[in-house]
Design a protein around this motif. Structure first.
Motif, mmCIF file in Angstrom:
data_model
loop_
_atom_site.group_PDB
_atom_site.id
_atom_site.type_symbol
_atom_site.label_atom_id
_atom_site.label_comp_id
_atom_site.label_asym_id
_atom_site.label_seq_id
_atom_site.Cartn_x
_atom_site.Cartn_y
_atom_site.Cartn_z
ATOM 1 N N THR A 61 52.829 38.421 10.113
ATOM 2 C CA THR A 61 53.604 39.630 9.834
ATOM 3 C C THR A 61 52.646 40.751 9.461
ATOM 4 O OG1 THR A 61 55.508 38.367 9.027
ATOM 5 C CG2 THR A 61 55.352 40.674 8.337
ATOM 6 N N PRO A 62 52.679 41.882 10.171
ATOM 7 C CA PRO A 62 51.767 42.980 9.824
ATOM 8 C C PRO A 62 51.899 43.359 8.356
ATOM 9 C CG PRO A 62 52.893 43.450 11.886
ATOM 10 C CD PRO A 62 53.540 42.218 11.324
ATOM 11 N N LEU A 63 50.779 43.503 7.685
ATOM 12 C CA LEU A 63 50.785 43.809 6.256
ATOM 13 C C LEU A 63 51.519 45.117 5.974
ATOM 14 C CD1 LEU A 63 47.887 43.255 3.802
ATOM 15 C CD2 LEU A 63 49.068 45.443 3.780
ATOM 16 N N VAL A 64 51.436 46.080 6.884
ATOM 17 C CA VAL A 64 52.078 47.369 6.647
ATOM 18 C C VAL A 64 53.591 47.212 6.560
ATOM 19 C CG1 VAL A 64 52.182 47.953 9.117
ATOM 20 C CG2 VAL A 64 52.238 49.770 7.406
ATOM 21 N N TYR A 65 54.170 46.312 7.341
ATOM 22 C CA TYR A 65 55.614 46.084 7.279
ATOM 23 C C TYR A 65 56.002 45.629 5.876
ATOM 24 C CZ TYR A 65 60.149 43.840 8.025
ATOM 25 O OH TYR A 65 61.473 43.461 7.924
ATOM 26 N N HIS A 66 55.286 44.642 5.379
ATOM 27 C CA HIS A 66 55.588 44.081 4.065
ATOM 28 C C HIS A 66 55.383 45.127 2.976
ATOM 29 C CE1 HIS A 66 55.091 41.508 0.483
ATOM 30 N NE2 HIS A 66 55.835 40.637 1.129
ATOM 31 N N SER A 74 57.102 39.429 12.625
ATOM 32 C CA SER A 74 55.967 38.700 13.194
ATOM 33 C C SER A 74 56.075 38.535 14.707
ATOM 34 C CB SER A 74 55.839 37.326 12.535
ATOM 35 O OG SER A 74 56.984 36.539 12.799
ATOM 36 N N TYR A 75 57.222 38.940 15.305
ATOM 37 C CA TYR A 75 57.367 38.786 16.762
ATOM 38 C C TYR A 75 56.326 39.607 17.508
ATOM 39 C CZ TYR A 75 59.274 43.384 18.066
ATOM 40 O OH TYR A 75 59.422 44.717 18.348
ATOM 41 N N ALA A 86 51.517 47.582 17.894
ATOM 42 C CA ALA A 86 52.287 46.454 17.370
ATOM 43 C C ALA A 86 52.771 46.758 15.962
ATOM 44 C CB ALA A 86 51.438 45.185 17.383
ATOM 45 N N GLU A 87 51.919 47.390 15.158
ATOM 46 C CA GLU A 87 52.322 47.779 13.807
ATOM 47 C C GLU A 87 53.409 48.841 13.847
ATOM 48 O OE1 GLU A 87 48.377 47.270 11.047
ATOM 49 O OE2 GLU A 87 48.188 48.606 12.776
ATOM 50 N N VAL A 88 53.309 49.769 14.797
ATOM 51 C CA VAL A 88 54.351 50.786 14.964
ATOM 52 C C VAL A 88 55.685 50.115 15.299
ATOM 53 C CG1 VAL A 88 55.092 52.784 16.319
ATOM 54 C CG2 VAL A 88 52.690 52.551 15.676
ATOM 55 N N LEU A 131 51.491 37.143 -0.142
ATOM 56 C CA LEU A 131 52.441 38.131 0.373
ATOM 57 C C LEU A 131 53.383 37.557 1.427
ATOM 58 C CD1 LEU A 131 50.061 41.224 0.750
ATOM 59 C CD2 LEU A 131 51.476 40.579 -1.203
ATOM 60 N N ASN A 132 53.209 36.255 1.737
ATOM 61 C CA ASN A 132 54.068 35.589 2.724
ATOM 62 C C ASN A 132 53.968 36.249 4.103
ATOM 63 O OD1 ASN A 132 55.875 33.574 3.517
ATOM 64 N ND2 ASN A 132 57.672 34.864 3.143
ATOM 65 N N LEU A 133 52.735 36.499 4.538
ATOM 66 C CA LEU A 133 52.507 37.125 5.844
ATOM 67 C C LEU A 133 52.400 36.112 6.967
ATOM 68 C CD1 LEU A 133 49.880 39.864 4.854
ATOM 69 C CD2 LEU A 133 52.379 40.024 4.904
ATOM 70 N N LEU A 134 52.232 34.838 6.620
ATOM 71 C CA LEU A 134 52.190 33.774 7.628
ATOM 72 C C LEU A 134 53.565 33.131 7.641
ATOM 73 C CD1 LEU A 134 48.735 32.191 6.698
ATOM 74 C CD2 LEU A 134 49.216 33.944 8.406
#
Length: 597
Positions: A501-506, A493-494, A557-559, A471-474
């Motif tokens: 990168t939070p999975l929920v964003y993706h 990811s900031y 952070a996810e929010v 998922l390209n989270l790193l």
């Protein structure tokens, strides 16, 4: 979007319940569990309770309060240990024919609680009531049910009865703001909630508004992405939650939130300065506050204003707002100072270790740090977060390493933490890589071992590092150099310093593709835990608002990452959750000797 309707709906149900118990002109005593005090204040406030005849209010303790009136109410969460305390209080106090006892349980009276009161012989003179509120607005983009015990009940104990409260809140949300046209779920609990919603709609056939504000509902389980819970949050709001523990939208700047403590309301609608800095990386907050202080001072300086009219206008319109902002500014500066003192000397090293765990490098040094920190008895919650992060990213620990850390943790912090390690093992957070690993279950008391046979979420899931890669989270390129936007606030990811990168964003980003969601990789990673709605629905590509619902809690952070996505897409995203949660709170709940059941 008027989220105040949710509060009014909750108020209406509460006032109806109180009126059903006794008319408003009849005086009542009310005992409230501390976890419910702030949510009740946000739902109704003390004034409304007084209007309904509540005379005296007490905080629930181990002994009964000094009662004054004959109508006596208890407001408690649906936690077995709390209900047991109340039942034993009533049994010791005995029966008084002129006294009426009512126990209001949030969000519902569980069968086990009803059986408890019956077995202790107090059900004959006690009436049990269920009460659940709708989502409580904590901020302009954040709604919460404030059910902090739901995670343990649903994910650890595999008790799904509280999920009906989530479905009920979502049903109420639709009845007030419009029906969701497109629904996607990721996780078993989310699918259960969605199934409940569909069943109720078919049975009750409620009336929905003709025009809907929200077109999409995206639901996720907390255990889909534990890494976002274990990493250190680096946004301002996340740092405050990690260190000062946000409670129903407030943080207290003094120890333990004692009465009279300074408190800071984390709501961008009522605090302009907080709205400006809440999603910023913590390293940029001091600079922003300093700049803001200078601006406010310049606005307040009217020595060079010659016109009397200008001065009168300033005093009547601007001065009060500037004074309010300066007061808020002082509180935010104090909060930053407290946080920086607590994190001095450890934050940089901690972030380096987390980066190593995410990248899978320097593992020998990582293990050496853990062993040294355990020997010196560093903060247990911090050590466990690092152990669990390492275990998740490596798909379990090698047998020798696992048993070494397990033994050292128990010897350093006490064998009472056998239950802690068992909980983490059941959640798939601290495991031995070998599938034939020895379970801690035989070492536990029967009461804890009984729940150990439920299906494990981890057993059929792809290793998390592979999920991250697919998922390209790193956010690393081929040369293993961090993404240049990762710490600038322009890349999601900031929120974790550029390491993840939070999975929920993706997931939300992929769900909101204009024509149809691009979720092929999610099907391969999560299989049957993913459910996608009807992509051919005409509302699928509509530009309506999106509700992202977390079952089991969401980190701030996810929010913040979803706020970034909202700005990037030009669409409003509102987060609804069973509770806010931070890594420190989560680990403290795991290490507690008292379980929320």
């Amino acid at each position: 979007m008027d989220l105040g309707n949710l509060r009014q709906s909750s108020q209406f149900r509460l006032l109806n319940l109180l009126t059903k118990i006794a008319p408003s002109d009849v005086q009542k005593d009310l005992v409230i569990h501390e976890d419910l005090m702030k949510p009740i204040d946000l739902v109704s406030g003390a004034r409304l309770l007084r209007e309904q005849g509540v005379d005296k209010m007490f905080k629930l303790a181990s002994v009964a309060p000094p009662w004054k009136n004959y109508i006596r109410l208890y407001f408690i969460p649906s936690i077995y240990a709390v209900a047991e305390n109340v039942a034993k209080q009533l049994k010791r106090h005995g029966v008084e024919k002129t006294v009426s006892y009512h126990i209001i349980v949030v969000p519902k009276v569980l069968t086990v609680i009803h059986s408890l009161f019956e077995s202790l012989g107090v059900l004959d003179f006690v009436t049990l009531h269920s009460y659940s509120w709708d989502f409580i607005p904590l901020d302009s983009n954040l709604l919460s049910l404030e059910l902090h015990h739901l995670f343990k009940a649903s994910f650890l104990k595999e008790e799904n009865s509280l999920l009906t409260s989530v479905a009920k809140a979502l049903m109420s949300f639709e009845c007030l703001l419009g029906k969701f046209s497109c629904v996607m779920t990721l996780g078993e609990k989310s699918q259960r909630v969605h199934n409940l919603l569909n069943t109720w709609k078919n049975e009750i056939q409620p009336t929905f508004p003709v025009e809907t504000e929200f077109t999409h509902l995206i639901m996720l389980d907390r255990n889909i992405d534990f890494v976002s819970l274990l990493l250190t949050q680096l946004t301002y709001e996340g740092v405050l939650d990690e260190n000062l523990k946000m409670k129903s939208g407030f943080v207290y700047l003094d120890a333990n939130g004692a009465e009279g403590s300074q408190r800071l309301m984390l709501n961008s609608a009522s605090d302009e300065i907080y709205g400006e800095i809440k999603g910023k990386h913590i390293s940029a907050v001091f600079q922003h506050l300093s700049k803001k202080a200078k601006e406010l001072q310049q606005k307040r300086d009217i020595k060079n204003t010659d016109s009397i009219e200008e001065m009168k206008n300033f005093v009547s319109h601007d001065l009060k707002r500037i004074q309010s902002q300066q007061k808020s500014l002082a509180l935010h500066i104090s909060a930053c100072e407290i946080v920086m003192k607590r994190q001095a000397g450890i934050l940089e090293e901690l972030l380096e270790l987390q980066e190593d765990a995410m990248s899978g490098t320097k593992m020998k040094e990582y293990l050496a740090f853990l062993e040294d920190s355990i020997a010196r008895q560093f903060n247990l919650a911090t050590i466990l977060r690092l152990c669990c992060l390492h275990s998740i990213m490596e798909d379990g620990l090698p047998e020798k390493e696992y048993h070494l850390l397990q033994r050292q943790l128990l010897q350093a912090y006490g064998y009472r933490h056998l239950t802690t390690l068992h909980y983490l093992q059941r959640l798939g957070l601290f495991n031995q890589r070998d599938s034939k690993m020895i379970s801690l279950e035989p070492l536990l008391p029967d009461r804890l071992a009984r729940v150990a046979h439920a299906a494990s979420f981890r057993s059929e899931r792809m290793p998390f590092r592979k999920i991250c890669q697919r998922l390209n989270l790193l956010p690393l390129d081929e040369s293993s150099q961090p993404n240049p936007c990762a710490k600038s606030g322009q890349h999601p990811s900031y929120v974790f310093g550029g390491v993840y990168t939070p999975l929920v964003y993706h997931f939300v980003e992929r769900c909101l593709k204009e024509k149809e969601p691009s979720l092929g990789n999610y099907v391969r990673c999560f299989g049957n835990n993913l459910r996608i709605g009807d992509c051919s629905h005409p509302q699928w590509g509509a530009r309506g608002k999106i509700l992202v619902c977390f079952i089991g809690g969401v980190t701030l952070a996810e929010v913040a990452s979803l706020d970034l996505l909202s700005r990037q897409l030009g669409r409003q995203i509102v987060v609804a959750t069973t509770s806010t949660i931070s890594g420190s709170d989560f680990m403290e709940s795991m290490t507690s000797q008292h379980t929320d059941t």
